[in-house]
Design a protein around this motif. Structure first.
Motif, short mmCIF file in Angstrom:
data_model
loop_
_atom_site.label_atom_id
_atom_site.label_comp_id
_atom_site.label_asym_id
_atom_site.label_seq_id
_atom_site.Cartn_x
_atom_site.Cartn_y
_atom_site.Cartn_z
N MET A 194 44.09 39.99 3.53
CA MET A 194 43.63 39.12 2.44
C MET A 194 44.81 38.80 1.51
O MET A 194 45.46 39.71 0.99
CB MET A 194 42.51 39.82 1.65
N ASN A 195 45.11 37.48 1.32
CA ASN A 195 46.20 37.15 0.41
C ASN A 195 45.71 37.21 -1.04
O ASN A 195 44.51 37.38 -1.30
CB ASN A 195 46.80 35.78 0.75
N ILE A 196 46.63 37.02 -1.98
CA ILE A 196 46.29 37.24 -3.38
C ILE A 196 45.24 36.23 -3.88
O ILE A 196 44.36 36.58 -4.67
CB ILE A 196 47.55 37.21 -4.27
N LYS A 197 45.32 34.97 -3.41
CA LYS A 197 44.32 33.99 -3.84
C LYS A 197 42.93 34.37 -3.35
O LYS A 197 41.94 34.25 -4.09
CB LYS A 197 44.70 32.59 -3.34
N GLU A 198 42.85 34.86 -2.12
CA GLU A 198 41.56 35.29 -1.58
C GLU A 198 41.05 36.51 -2.34
O GLU A 198 39.85 36.65 -2.58
CB GLU A 198 41.71 35.61 -0.09
N GLU A 199 41.98 37.39 -2.71
CA GLU A 199 41.60 38.59 -3.46
C GLU A 199 41.03 38.22 -4.83
O GLU A 199 40.02 38.78 -5.27
CB GLU A 199 42.82 39.50 -3.60
N ILE A 200 41.67 37.27 -5.50
CA ILE A 200 41.17 36.81 -6.80
C ILE A 200 39.81 36.15 -6.65
O ILE A 200 38.89 36.41 -7.43
CB ILE A 200 42.18 35.85 -7.46
N HIS A 201 39.67 35.31 -5.62
CA HIS A 201 38.39 34.62 -5.39
C HIS A 201 37.27 35.63 -5.15
O HIS A 201 36.14 35.45 -5.63
CB HIS A 201 38.51 33.67 -4.20
N ALA A 202 37.58 36.71 -4.43
CA ALA A 202 36.58 37.73 -4.15
C ALA A 202 36.13 38.45 -5.42
O ALA A 202 35.05 39.05 -5.46
CB ALA A 202 37.13 38.74 -3.13
N LEU A 203 36.95 38.37 -6.47
CA LEU A 203 36.63 39.04 -7.74
C LEU A 203 35.93 38.11 -8.73
O LEU A 203 35.60 38.54 -9.84
CB LEU A 203 37.91 39.58 -8.38
N SER A 204 35.68 36.86 -8.33
CA SER A 204 35.12 35.88 -9.28
C SER A 204 33.80 36.33 -9.89
O SER A 204 33.61 36.25 -11.11
CB SER A 204 34.92 34.53 -8.59
N ASP A 205 32.87 36.76 -9.07
CA ASP A 205 31.56 37.17 -9.60
C ASP A 205 31.70 38.35 -10.55
O ASP A 205 31.02 38.42 -11.58
CB ASP A 205 30.62 37.52 -8.45
N GLU A 206 32.59 39.26 -10.21
CA GLU A 206 32.82 40.41 -11.09
C GLU A 206 33.41 39.96 -12.42
O GLU A 206 33.00 40.45 -13.49
CB GLU A 206 33.79 41.39 -10.40
N MET A 207 34.35 39.02 -12.39
CA MET A 207 34.94 38.51 -13.64
C MET A 207 33.89 37.79 -14.48
O MET A 207 33.86 37.94 -15.71
CB MET A 207 36.11 37.58 -13.33
#
Length: 452
Positions: free
Chosen positions: A1-14
């Motif tokens: 998982m690249n960093i953009k995908e990692e950030i996207h995966a955290l969207s709901d949590e944010m």
């Protein structure tokens, strides 16, 4: 998982974290013991620090003026300074202001962009940087303030009780980054003699007066003349009614931040213009139209000025009536090449006449960093590396941020200049895609600042 995908995966949590902050109506209130800005800002700080603690950061509350989340070791500190206080909700919302409402890529609520969203973005930039294994040779500290909208006393307190930052940014303006902030002058305008019974409007000093309710004595033919004047004014909404020998005037304008008043419509200014157009002869109406008006350029008090970095602006934020006197708050943003004494001399002798007067309440210095300074270069490079955009260059803004109170700090995002995020207005929003991109830019900015 690249960093953009990692950030996207955290969207709901944010978004879940952001919702916890937005539901707190952290408008400044009456000072309480141990809570200098009232109950709600202190509650927002408590929640912000709780979120930071859950993410694994050291947290410190500085007397409910502000607090911070920190990671890393070392003598030097790289800072992010954001605020948890918000302006009042005002009128005209489609969505609940103190709730988080998602509609596709858009998330609505007071503070989503200014500035609770960036608090969350900054915390997750820190988390991702820490979790990436980057060696932290300096400390990284996210400061959460509680009084940015009403004087930044929180940062003045921080400077008294906490350590100075080595470098940093405040996510409370525009991309690509801000290398200068205009000076600011605050004035109050006062009526001397007026037939106006009452005039009240606006919700905060640093936003365009968006509604105005005025009561004047009825005069023969005045109602019809006022209705004609308002019909030609372009106001989105107005109403003139007569009762018991008095005319009730309601005018609805368009809110906008005081640093960009031409994006709004000043309901008080249009009301005074229409009163004059309708033939209502009044000393204060004459004073308002000649000294304040609707031009937003300060020409009425000798302040019309422009330099290579921007144009001077004047904004009437609120109007109120106290003991028969009408009082207007005036917010002037001053280009960076003008210093306070220059401004004072320009308007000297032009603030008062027989119909009204103005008093200078505050006159602040501008902020300016050369375009090629190490701080500006480091921040701007993080923007370019993430977006690939080199067309947009660092800019000077009319708004004022924490950068004016903290050493070696400039403003960086979260707004894109081509989008109106409706800060200080109804239906303020943040885009989830922008939020994700901002986290990456803030992460890169921290890396660049750590390397200076």
């Amino acid at each position: 998982m690249n960093i953009k995908e990692e950030i996207h995966a955290l969207s709901d949590e944010m978004l879940e974290k952001l919702e916890r902050l937005v539901v707190i109506p952290s408008v400044e209130g009456e000072p309480l013991e141990g809570k200098p800005f009232g109950e709600a800002p202190a509650k927002a700080l408590e929640e912000g620090l709780r979120i930071a603690d859950e993410l694994g950061f050291k947290t410190v509350n500085l007397d409910n003026y502000c607090g911070y989340a920190e990671m890393g070791e070392g003598e030097e500190i790289i800072g992010i300074a954001a605020h948890l206080d918000v302006v009042p909700e005002g009128d005209g919302w489609t969505y609940e202001p103190f709730a988080l409402t998602r509609d596709g890529d858009y998330v609505y609520g007071r503070g989503t962009t200014d500035d609770k969203g960036p608090v969350v973005e900054g915390l997750y930039a820190m988390k991702l940087l820490r979790d990436s294994g980057v060696k932290l040779n300096k400390r990284v500290r996210l400061i959460m303030g509680c009084n940015e909208e009403n004087g930044s006393e929180c940062m003045k307190h921080y400077n008294k009780v906490a350590e100075e930052l080595s470098y940093g940014f405040t996510p409370d303006a525009d991309f690509p980054c801000i290398h200068g902030e205009m000076g600011q002058m605050a004035l109050n305008a006062y009526s001397k003699h007026t037939k106006i019974i009452s005039m009240n409007g606006g919700f905060v000093f640093n936003a365009v007066c968006d509604t105005c309710t005025t009561l004047v004595p009825a005069e023969e033919g005045l109602k019809e003349c006022l209705e004609k004047a308002f019909s030609e004014s372009g106001l989105p909404e107005y109403k003139v009614t007569e009762e018991n020998g008095e005319l009730h005037i309601y005018a609805k304008g368009v809110p906008a931040h005081a640093s960009m008043p031409t994006l709004g419509v000043n309901a008080a200014g249009v009301t005074c213009a229409c009163l004059a157009e309708a033939g209502f002869e009044d000393d204060f109406v004459t004073y308002y139209n000649s000294h304040i008006g609707t031009a937003c350029d300060g020409s009425g008090i000798g302040l019309k000025f422009e330099d290579e970095f921007g144009v001077l602006t004047l904004c009437n934020g609120t109007v109120r009536t106290e003991n028969g006197t009408i009082i207007c708050t005036i917010d002037v943003r001053v280009p960076v090449t003008l210093h306070p004494e220059d401004v004072r001399k320009m308007c000297e002798g032009k603030l008062e006449d027989e119909n009204g007067r103005m008093e200078i309440e505050k006159l602040g210095e501008p902020l300016f960093y050369p375009r090629k300074s190490p701080l500006v270069e480091a921040i701007y490079r993080s923007y370019v590396d993430v977006t690939g955009d080199t067309k947009n260059q660092p800019i000077v803004i009319g708004g004022g941020t924490y950068a004016k109170y903290l050493k070696n700090v400039i403003a960086f995002g979260p707004e894109k200049t081509e989008i109106d995020y409706r800060i200080h207005g109804a239906d303020e929003f943040i885009r989830i895609s922008d939020m994700e991109e901002a986290v990456l830019m803030y992460m890169e900015a921290l890396k660049n600042l750590l390397a200076i």
